[in-house]
Design an enzyme around this catalytic site. Structure first.
Site, PDB file in Angstrom:
ATOM      1  N   SER A  90     -12.473 -11.719 -87.149  1.00  0.00           N
ATOM      2  CA  SER A  90     -12.335 -13.011 -87.825  1.00  0.00           C
ATOM      3  C   SER A  90     -11.407 -12.918 -89.032  1.00  0.00           C
ATOM      4  CB  SER A  90     -13.702 -13.518 -88.296  1.00  0.00           C
ATOM      5  OG  SER A  90     -14.621 -13.516 -87.251  1.00  0.00           O
TER       6      SER A  90
HETATM    7  N1  SAH Z   1     -17.929 -10.349 -85.977  1.00  0.00           N
HETATM    8  C1  SAH Z   1     -16.756  -9.853 -85.338  1.00  0.00           C
HETATM    9  C2  SAH Z   1     -15.955 -10.941 -84.650  1.00  0.00           C
HETATM   10  C3  SAH Z   1     -16.355 -10.976 -83.282  1.00  0.00           C
HETATM   11  S1  SAH Z   1     -15.538 -11.964 -82.114  1.00  0.00           S
HETATM   12  C4  SAH Z   1     -15.868  -9.048 -86.262  1.00  0.00           C
HETATM   13  O1  SAH Z   1     -16.147  -9.007 -87.463  1.00  0.00           O
HETATM   14  O2  SAH Z   1     -14.924  -8.436 -85.771  1.00  0.00           O
HETATM   15  C5  SAH Z   1     -16.966 -12.444 -81.215  1.00  0.00           C
HETATM   16  C6  SAH Z   1     -17.688 -11.349 -80.484  1.00  0.00           C
HETATM   17  O3  SAH Z   1     -18.821 -11.937 -79.864  1.00  0.00           O
HETATM   18  C7  SAH Z   1     -16.866 -10.736 -79.350  1.00  0.00           C
HETATM   19  O4  SAH Z   1     -16.749  -9.362 -79.546  1.00  0.00           O
HETATM   20  C8  SAH Z   1     -17.667 -11.080 -78.093  1.00  0.00           C
HETATM   21  O5  SAH Z   1     -17.629 -10.058 -77.116  1.00  0.00           O
HETATM   22  C9  SAH Z   1     -19.065 -11.251 -78.657  1.00  0.00           C
HETATM   23  N2  SAH Z   1     -19.977 -12.044 -77.828  1.00  0.00           N
HETATM   24  C10 SAH Z   1     -19.720 -13.161 -77.098  1.00  0.00           C
HETATM   25  N3  SAH Z   1     -20.845 -13.583 -76.470  1.00  0.00           N
HETATM   26  C11 SAH Z   1     -21.844 -12.709 -76.828  1.00  0.00           C
HETATM   27  C12 SAH Z   1     -23.219 -12.611 -76.501  1.00  0.00           C
HETATM   28  N4  SAH Z   1     -23.846 -13.487 -75.699  1.00  0.00           N
HETATM   29  N5  SAH Z   1     -23.929 -11.595 -77.039  1.00  0.00           N
HETATM   30  C13 SAH Z   1     -23.333 -10.677 -77.863  1.00  0.00           C
HETATM   31  N6  SAH Z   1     -22.031 -10.721 -78.195  1.00  0.00           N
HETATM   32  C14 SAH Z   1     -21.290 -11.733 -77.691  1.00  0.00           C
END
Ligand code: SAH
Length: 223
Positions: A60
């Site tokens: 993000s």
């Molecule tokens: N917080 C992260 C940003 C993540 S992007 C950072 O600081 O880098 C969103 C993430 O959510 C992705 O890696 C994706 O794989 C994950 N995601 C999507 N659906 C999900 C689910 N049902 N359970 C766990 N993770 C999930």
């Protein structure tokens, strides 16, 4: 410009953009964002932008990380659940502010790398596992705070709401349809009270979708 100078420039930009909580600003200063990026993006670590981290996912934007962290109104004893570990950056920022974080990621390869980063940086108050974060963390329920870093539907997954403590706050990107019928995402602040759920729509965002279902070992090619 040195990494330190770029970092100071970013922190000043966050201040000007409404991040007033000094604990949040110093957490951003402490966590080396470059350690959470693929090598070819290192030079962009202190730009205020989201960047690709592989598997179609993104780390993000720093301002969004800082705003969500600030709006969580964290106290040092809070138990925090993050859904969507991704690079691990948001969890690392949170780890500076509270005693313990639990975080769930559905892409196993991303989770593995995130865990290696926590270890390399000697961050030892994050418990991370692979799984479907929309089901929360059964057995570790009663979280004071929750943060979704992937966009849910119109409402957050019901299991997560069940695991949120009374008085607890959840920050979640949700799908909102505006008065013209246009669908988009907004960051929503939810507070669980005795009288139900208080809901405050905060600002438009662009997150990858929350994908329910089993954790993935490898990238599934999209058709
Ligand atoms: N917080 C992260 C940003 C993540 S992007 C950072 O600081 O880098 C969103 C993430 O959510 C992705 O890696 C994706 O794989 C994950 N995601 C999507 N659906 C999900 C689910 N049902 N359970 C766990 N993770 C999930």
């Amino acid at each position: 410009m040195s990494i330190e100078a770029r970092k100071i420039r970013l922190v000043m930009h966050l201040r000007k953009s409404g991040i007033t909580d000094t604990r949040v600003l110093s957490a951003i200063e402490r966590v080396p964002r470059e350690a959470f990026l693929p090598e070819h993006f290192l030079h962009r670590a202190y730009e205020d932008s989201a960047l690709p981290i592989g598997h179609g996912q993104t780390i993000s934007q720093p301002l969004v990380v800082a705003k969500m962290t600030q709006e969580l109104e964290l106290g040092p004893t809070h138990r925090v659940l993050e859904v969507g570990t991704g690079s691990g950056y948001q969890a690392a920022v949170l780890s500076c502010l509270v005693a313990r974080i639990w975080t769930i990621e559905r892409h196993k390869p991303l989770l593995k790398v995130a865990k290696e980063r926590f270890q390399a940086l000697a961050i030892d108050n994050i418990t991370a596992r692979a799984g479907d974060g929309s089901l929360g963390w059964p057995g570790q329920d009663n979280f004071d705070r929750m943060i979704l870093t992937a966009a849910a539907g119109e409402d957050p997954p019901p299991e997560l709401l069940k695991q949120l403590a009374l008085g607890g706050i959840m920050m979640a990107p949700l799908t909102i349809t505006d008065e013209n019928g246009v669908r988009g995402q907004k960051l929503v602040k939810l507070r669980k009270t005795r009288n139900g759920l208080e809901r405050e729509e905060m600002w438009p965002v662009k997150f990858v979708p929350l994908v329910p279902g089993e954790a993935q070992a490898e990238e599934v090619p999209s058709l």
